[in-house]
Scaffold this active site. Structure first.
Site, PDB file in Angstrom:
ATOM      1  N   GLU A 142     -25.755  16.238  19.002  1.00  0.00           N
ATOM      2  CA  GLU A 142     -24.973  15.083  19.461  1.00  0.00           C
ATOM      3  C   GLU A 142     -23.973  15.505  20.543  1.00  0.00           C
ATOM      4  OE1 GLU A 142     -25.701  12.118  18.676  1.00  0.00           O
ATOM      5  OE2 GLU A 142     -26.503  12.056  16.643  1.00  0.00           O
ATOM      6  N   ARG A 146     -24.424  13.757  24.232  1.00  0.00           N
ATOM      7  CA  ARG A 146     -23.385  12.790  24.610  1.00  0.00           C
ATOM      8  C   ARG A 146     -22.335  13.432  25.515  1.00  0.00           C
ATOM      9  NH1 ARG A 146     -22.996   8.549  19.603  1.00  0.00           N
ATOM     10  NH2 ARG A 146     -24.837   9.283  18.527  1.00  0.00           N
ATOM     11  N   ASP A 275     -37.832  11.708  16.857  1.00  0.00           N
ATOM     12  CA  ASP A 275     -37.980  10.928  18.096  1.00  0.00           C
ATOM     13  C   ASP A 275     -37.840  11.685  19.412  1.00  0.00           C
ATOM     14  OD1 ASP A 275     -35.291  11.282  17.439  1.00  0.00           O
ATOM     15  OD2 ASP A 275     -34.701   9.197  17.734  1.00  0.00           O
ATOM     16  N   GLU A 451     -32.987   1.360  22.151  1.00  0.00           N
ATOM     17  CA  GLU A 451     -34.344   1.814  22.507  1.00  0.00           C
ATOM     18  C   GLU A 451     -35.223   0.722  23.114  1.00  0.00           C
ATOM     19  OE1 GLU A 451     -32.799   2.575  19.621  1.00  0.00           O
ATOM     20  OE2 GLU A 451     -32.403   4.688  20.073  1.00  0.00           O
ATOM     21  N   THR A 538     -31.586  11.691  26.667  1.00  0.00           N
ATOM     22  CA  THR A 538     -31.851  10.770  25.554  1.00  0.00           C
ATOM     23  C   THR A 538     -30.656   9.853  25.268  1.00  0.00           C
ATOM     24  OG1 THR A 538     -32.741  10.612  23.313  1.00  0.00           O
ATOM     25  CG2 THR A 538     -31.096  12.340  23.719  1.00  0.00           C
TER      26      THR A 538
HETATM   27  C1  DMJ Z   1     -28.915   7.975  20.799  1.00  0.00           C
HETATM   28  O1  DMJ Z   1     -27.811   8.729  20.433  1.00  0.00           O
HETATM   29  C2  DMJ Z   1     -29.977   8.858  21.373  1.00  0.00           C
HETATM   30  O2  DMJ Z   1     -30.878   8.047  22.051  1.00  0.00           O
HETATM   31  C3  DMJ Z   1     -30.686   9.680  20.335  1.00  0.00           C
HETATM   32  O3  DMJ Z   1     -31.789  10.381  20.844  1.00  0.00           O
HETATM   33  C4  DMJ Z   1     -31.154   8.844  19.173  1.00  0.00           C
HETATM   34  N1  DMJ Z   1     -30.754   7.486  19.295  1.00  0.00           N
HETATM   35  C5  DMJ Z   1     -29.409   7.175  19.625  1.00  0.00           C
HETATM   36  C6  DMJ Z   1     -29.272   5.709  19.914  1.00  0.00           C
HETATM   37  O4  DMJ Z   1     -30.001   4.906  19.094  1.00  0.00           O
END
Ligand code: DMJ
Length: 555
Positions: A142, A146, A275, A451, A538
């Site tokens: 995370e 982020r 994912d 998503e 992501t």
């Molecule tokens: C985000 O923090 C990122 O996309 C992560 O890969 C998984 N999904 C959350 C948002 O839903």
């Protein structure tokens, strides 16, 4: 995320790759590949117009939503990691203090939306108040997607304001020790003050597959910017470990052992903890301008495995969805139970497959918009069709009383003992709906996830089909109606199937970094962050595609 008790139960033993491979081989031969029509030109109600004119009024409405969210956070919680809009307060991920989660996750959206004064105040906070010298545990994945990702993207979009790169280097240097395990896989947590990787209390060596394999874009782009190859090698080594451990047909269980580098006995799924492994296979290949063939191969093998093993069709109207596989010990081997459950998280795959089809499975360098069947290989057409159909299903899951989609949907299957018509003839249902009068299930929440709008943005850019803008606008209006907190901010809702649902007092940072950014980009003209020049990490932080002189460690 899986509840902790379930997680501990599954994580028992390292999986033998051969054993797992054999099962998948059996699965592959028994599952027929779907024969689908070419979808881009088939859609009856397609509204093709590739002029991509920006829709200014809709963009203004989305910018107003961003301001409504940001100004409340700034008023009540500036600098805190997370925001609780109903309680008007912030909180931090560690008792040691915040690390700029919310501010850094949001800042590039301000740059893209042209919010100059908000941007200047956020930049000032980063320059003057931010510190990573926190003696607490922070999640490696995370923090990377982020915070490191947000800083790198802000650096690029600010024309290389050095404050962002300095902070990124400081953070990455504090995180690198997380990779100091026997295998090279990172530990899931890191103490940024002590510069030490930290394992989970309940299993010191456990790391989820998505967490280990969703650091590569960020560390490689940082390496490119700083000429420090160590960032590159640490992140790249993880991919070699995964490739060596990987089961024959390209699907990956969701947990690994960071010391041994083996997969653990755990579910295979495209949702939580799995994912972004699938997402970054493609994006690693794209970020370095499609020069690292090993990632293209890994990506293609994996998509083929998804087609042959995980794709199913609904019993009522034939919606395409993906299943999960749950392992159990059985007569000295493994038996896999199939579950018709799909996380909202899986909806990223729709856009990713469409993007992968035109970038990795095409005969021509520049594919038409929308793509022509003759431009894509058979595998490319299959990927495109699957992406297209999955997106239709994801859109359908938003056809709920609130107009929002649940965190988890299940699909009706033969012999499930359910009344298939219970949810208006749809293929999916939300677990917990039948227990009216009691607390709604975890599955029924909408927590402001991005998503589906992410995939709508990609699909629109690749097709020019205005239906995707229409769907995105409907979703935005539903968020406005059900998630907006009048005094400022947006909150999750507990039950998408109930128009009188209660709210949950949390505004996830990805609402500002992803959901509103992708909605804004859906209505922008195509010259803004074009998909052949940028890769979005992501967490929706855009990085420019670059050429690298670093040769891959493995092939
Ligand atoms: C985000 O923090 C990122 O996309 C992560 O890969 C998984 N999904 C959350 C948002 O839903």
């Amino acid at each position: 995320m899986a509840p902790r008790r379930t997680l501990v139960r599954w994580v028992v033993v390292a999986v033998s790759a051969t054993l797992l491979g054999l099962w998948v081989l059996g699965g592959k031969s028994s599952v027929k590949l779907r024969q689908t029509q070419w979808q881009a030109i088939k859609a009856k109600d397609a509204k093709l117009d590739t002029s991509y004119t920006a829709d200014k009024p809709k963009q203004e409405a989305i910018v107003a939503a961003f301001k409504h969210a940001w100004s409340a956070y700034e008023r009540d919680a500036m600098g805190d990691d997370e925001y609780h809009p109903i309680g008007h307060k912030g909180s931090n991920l560690s008792a040691a203090g915040g690390i700029g989660y919310a501010v850094i996750d949001a800042i590039d959206t301000m740059q893209i939306m042209g919010l100059t004064s908000e941007y200047q105040r956020a930049r000032k906070w980063i320059a003057e108040k931010l510190t990573f010298d926190r003696d607490g545990k922070h999640n490696t994945f995370e923090t990377t997607i982020r915070v490191l990702g947000g800083l790198l993207s802000a650096y690029h979009l600010s024309d290389e304001d050095p404050v962002f790169l300095e902070r990124a280097v400081d953070l990455a240097d504090r995180m690198l020790p997380a990779f100091t395990t026997k295998s090279g896989l990172p530990l899931p947590m890191v103490n940024l003050h002590k510069k030490q990787g930290v394992g989970e209390d309940y299993n010191a060596n456990l790391i989820s597959t998505a967490e280990a394999t969703t650091l590569q874009l960020e560390f490689k782009y940082l390496s490119h910017l700083t000429d420090n190859e160590e960032y590159w090698r640490k992140a790249e080594k993880v991919m070699k470990v995964v490739k060596d451990a990987k089961i024959e047909f390209g699907l990956a269980p969701i947990f690994m052992n960071a010391e041994t580098g083996d997969f653990m006995m755990s579910e295979i799924r495209l949702g939580s903890r799995g994912d972004s492994y699938y997402e970054y296979l493609l994006k690693q290949y794209l970020l370095t301008n499609r020069t690292e063939a090993v990632y293209e191969q890994m990506y293609q093998d994996t998509m083929d495995a998804i087609h042959s093993t995980l794709v199913r069709q609904g019993v009522n109207k034939g919606s395409t969805y993906t299943i999960e596989m749950l392992p159990q010990r059985h007569e000295g081997g493994l038996k896999w139970t199939l579950s018709p459950k799909q996380d909202h998280l899986v909806c990223f795959l729709a856009g990713s497959l469409m993007l992968g089809a035109v970038r990795s499975r095409a005969f021509v360098e520049a594919v038409s918009v929308p793509p022509l069947a003759s431009e894509l290989s058979d595998a490319g057409k299959n990927d495109w069709n699957l992406g297209y159909e999955l997106l239709e299903t994801c859109i359908d899951t938003y056809d709920s009383p609130t107009g929002l989609s649940a965190e988890i949907v299940h699909f009706y299957v033969d012999g499930d003992g359910r009344d298939w018509k219970e949810n208006r003839g749809k293929d999916w249902y939300v677990k917990g709906m039948e227990f009216l009068g009691t607390a709604p299930s975890y599955d029924a929440r909408y927590i402001l996830r991005p998503e589906t709008v992410e995939s709508l943005f990609i699909a629109f850019r690749l097709t020019g089909d205005h239906r995707y803008r229409d769907y995105g606008w409907k979703i935005f209006q539903s968020i406005e109606k059900h998630c907006k907190v009048e005094s400022g901010g947006y909150a999750s809702i507990l039950d998408v199937m109930n128009v009188n649902t209660a709210k949950e007092d949390k505004m996830e940072t990805f609402f500002l970094s992803e959901t509103l950014k992708y909605l804004y980009l859906l209505f922008s003209d195509a010259s803004v962050l074009p998909l052949d020049q940028y890769v979005f990490n992501t967490e929706a932080h855009p990085f420019p595609i670059f050429h690298s002189g670093v040769r891959p460690l493995f092939s």
